[in-house]
Design a protein around this motif. Structure first.
Motif, short mmCIF file in Angstrom:
data_model
loop_
_atom_site.label_atom_id
_atom_site.label_comp_id
_atom_site.label_asym_id
_atom_site.label_seq_id
_atom_site.Cartn_x
_atom_site.Cartn_y
_atom_site.Cartn_z
N GLU A 180 -28.64 38.67 57.76
CA GLU A 180 -28.05 39.15 59.02
C GLU A 180 -27.35 40.49 58.79
O GLU A 180 -27.46 41.41 59.60
N TYR A 208 -33.41 35.55 58.23
CA TYR A 208 -32.08 35.03 58.54
C TYR A 208 -32.15 33.81 59.45
O TYR A 208 -31.48 32.79 59.20
N LEU A 209 -32.99 33.88 60.48
CA LEU A 209 -33.11 32.74 61.40
C LEU A 209 -33.68 31.52 60.68
O LEU A 209 -33.29 30.38 60.96
N GLU A 255 -34.43 39.81 60.03
CA GLU A 255 -33.82 38.90 60.99
C GLU A 255 -34.59 37.58 61.06
O GLU A 255 -34.00 36.52 61.26
N LYS A 270 -26.62 34.61 55.51
CA LYS A 270 -25.87 35.65 56.21
C LYS A 270 -26.15 37.05 55.65
O LYS A 270 -25.94 38.05 56.33
N TRP A 292 -25.14 41.57 69.40
CA TRP A 292 -24.60 40.67 68.38
C TRP A 292 -23.40 39.91 68.94
O TRP A 292 -22.48 40.49 69.50
N ASN A 293 -23.42 38.59 68.79
CA ASN A 293 -22.34 37.71 69.25
C ASN A 293 -22.20 37.67 70.77
O ASN A 293 -21.26 37.07 71.29
N SER A 297 -27.73 34.77 72.23
CA SER A 297 -28.08 33.82 71.17
C SER A 297 -28.88 34.51 70.07
O SER A 297 -29.44 35.60 70.27
N LYS A 298 -28.96 33.88 68.92
CA LYS A 298 -29.70 34.44 67.80
C LYS A 298 -31.18 34.64 68.16
O LYS A 298 -31.79 35.66 67.80
N HIS A 354 -31.59 37.66 70.45
CA HIS A 354 -31.44 38.93 69.71
C HIS A 354 -32.67 39.21 68.86
O HIS A 354 -33.14 40.36 68.79
N PHE A 355 -33.20 38.18 68.23
CA PHE A 355 -34.42 38.38 67.44
C PHE A 355 -35.57 38.82 68.34
O PHE A 355 -36.35 39.72 67.97
#
Length: 463
Positions: free
Chosen positions: A48, A39-40, A36, A45, A117-118, A121-122, A125-126
């Protein structure tokens, strides 16, 4: 069999089965943080998708780990009542700390990890992924602290006498940082990193062999491999440090680990061998004076052997201690060799072309489990005949009311339930792996994920 043997077998069964799962969740959590994080940083993707895929596997491992861990707490009261009373103040503090500082953290953020997820925010979640991983690592801290106190007691005094005797904490931090706790925590963590990383390597190797999700597999293999390789190298030094602690505080265990009987003779280091308890001899392939060198940096330095201790104070089964310890060491050395050779092939860009190496990684997923189990067996059987080293004998720690028939019945029932649980785990794990990281056209599984991400991944990478 008598009550003591049956109770020990039952606890060995329950803790061995439970210990399949916490190392996997700790190590897999670390790899998920890497995925993750990449991904950030990159916005790729595919990473992710990796995090989403392995989150599902993490949830399965976490659920069965929690369910199997609860059983052991009840066993303390049913089979080991005297022990529970004796160490209640020590264990109560450590287990309470686990609940407050570890399990609450892990379970509190697990919902965000699984269902956020969704929805968040990213970054949030991280953060949840990191907190769940830290929670699993903190949980290991308090369990290992409690067990390490049994190996090297500190920060306590004994109140009462006879059956009323119990250990009370006089210095909480001395109890926590007892002589063996820090080294054993690091040893357990690194073993868990290897187990979790190897699970990812095994799944990735499977996809590469089957030529499914190849780009996904290759990209997920590389970060997991470096976790495995670095951890394998670290374990060599951390394991040596743990053995040094054993040499100082549990010399009888060290003597059993290496099959050393001489009272004050130089100690050989066996590569493989067999310990004959009856004749007090050890045969096998050895390095003369090797153990003396590891302990004292002198090939001729004396090391206490098993004959230095009364027969009743020696480990009950020195050959079991010897074999499990050497199994752990052998697997650890194999991991170092594997990481060096595979790292070289990866650097040359040839690793994924060698199908036989992919099969090594596919089936090698069993080896971290064997090493972790063997290490615990060596530690626990080597502590015998003491349940609390030098203070409380295992034979004195039993519940006085429980009978052999009762323990046997519960042992049979636990065995049946655990076989069913393990079968369910393997079935569900295999189903998730067969389903794949994202749905592609033509998949027969009816549980395909039609989220926008998975559709995009299927369109771009497919099967």
């Amino acid at each position: 069999m008598d009550v003591e043997i049956l109770s020990r077998v039952q606890f060995a069964l329950t803790i061995s089965f439970h210990y399949i799962y916490p190392p996997l969740s700790i190590g897999l959590g670390l790899v998920m943080v890497l995925f993750e994080g990449i991904y950030l940083k990159t916005g790729n993707k595919l990473f992710e998708a990796m995090t989403r895929f392995y989150t599902k596997i993490f949830a399965l491992i976490f659920g069965i780990g929690v369910a199997t861990g609860i059983v052991m707490e009840f066993e303390f009261g049913t089979n080991w009542a005297v022990y529970s009373k004796y160490v209640g103040d020590i264990f109560g503090s450590a287990l309470a700390a686990e609940g407050i500082f570890a399990f609450a953290l892990e379970s509190g953020f697990l919902g965000i990890l699984l269902f956020g997820w969704n929805r968040v925010s990213k970054g949030v979640h991280f953060f949840a992924t990191v907190m769940v991983t830290l929670g699993s690592m903190f949980s290991a801290i308090w369990i290992v602290v409690a067990n390490s106190w049994q190996q090297t007691p500190a920060g306590y005094h004994i109140v009462g006498e006879g059956l009323d005797a119990r250990a009370e904490i006089t210095d909480f931090w001395a109890m926590v940082f007892n002589p063996s706790s820090v080294d054993r925590i690091l040893h357990v963590w690194v073993g868990a990193f290897i187990a979790g990383a190897f699970l990812v390597l095994s799944i990735s190797a499977y996809y590469i062999i089957k030529k499914r999700y190849v780009e996904f597999a290759v990209k997920s293999f590389k970060p997991a491999f470096w976790v495995f390789a670095v951890s394998s190298m670290l374990q060599l030094f951390i394991g040596h440090r743990s053995a040094d602690i054993v040499a100082v505080y549990q010399p009888a265990k060290l003597a059993a680990m290496e099959g050393h009987f001489d009272t004050l003779g130089k100690a050989d280091m066996y590569v493989v061998g067999y310990v004959d308890k009856k004749n007090e001899t050890t045969s096998g392939i050895k390095i003369p004076g090797g153990l003396s060198f590891l302990v004292h940096q002198d090939f001729d330095a004396p090391v206490k052997g098993l004959k230095s201790f009364k027969p009743e104070d020696r480990p009950n089964s020195p050959n079991t201690v010897f074999q499990t310890y050497h199994l752990m060491i052998s697997i650890g050395m194999f991991f170092i060799a594997l990481s060096l050779y595979a790292g070289y092939l990866l650097w040359k860009g040839k690793l994924f072309d060698k199908k036989w190496m992919m099969y090594v990684f596919l089936w090698g997923v069993l080896l971290p489990q064997l090493a972790n189990q063997a290490g615990w067996f060596a530690a626990e059987t080597g502590r015998q005949p003491w349940v609390v080293y030098g203070l409380l004998r295992t034979s004195d720690a039993l519940s006085k009311a429980v009978t052999a028939n009762q323990v046997m019945f519960s042992l049979i029932m636990f065995t049946v339930v655990y076989i069913l649980l393990f079968s369910l785990f393997v079935f569900l794990l295999n189903r998730k792996i067969q389903h794949g990281p994202f749905y592609a056209e033509g998949d027969d599984d009816k549980e395909e994920d039609h989220s926008p991400l998975h559709k995009a991944m299927a369109d771009e990478f497919g099967k």
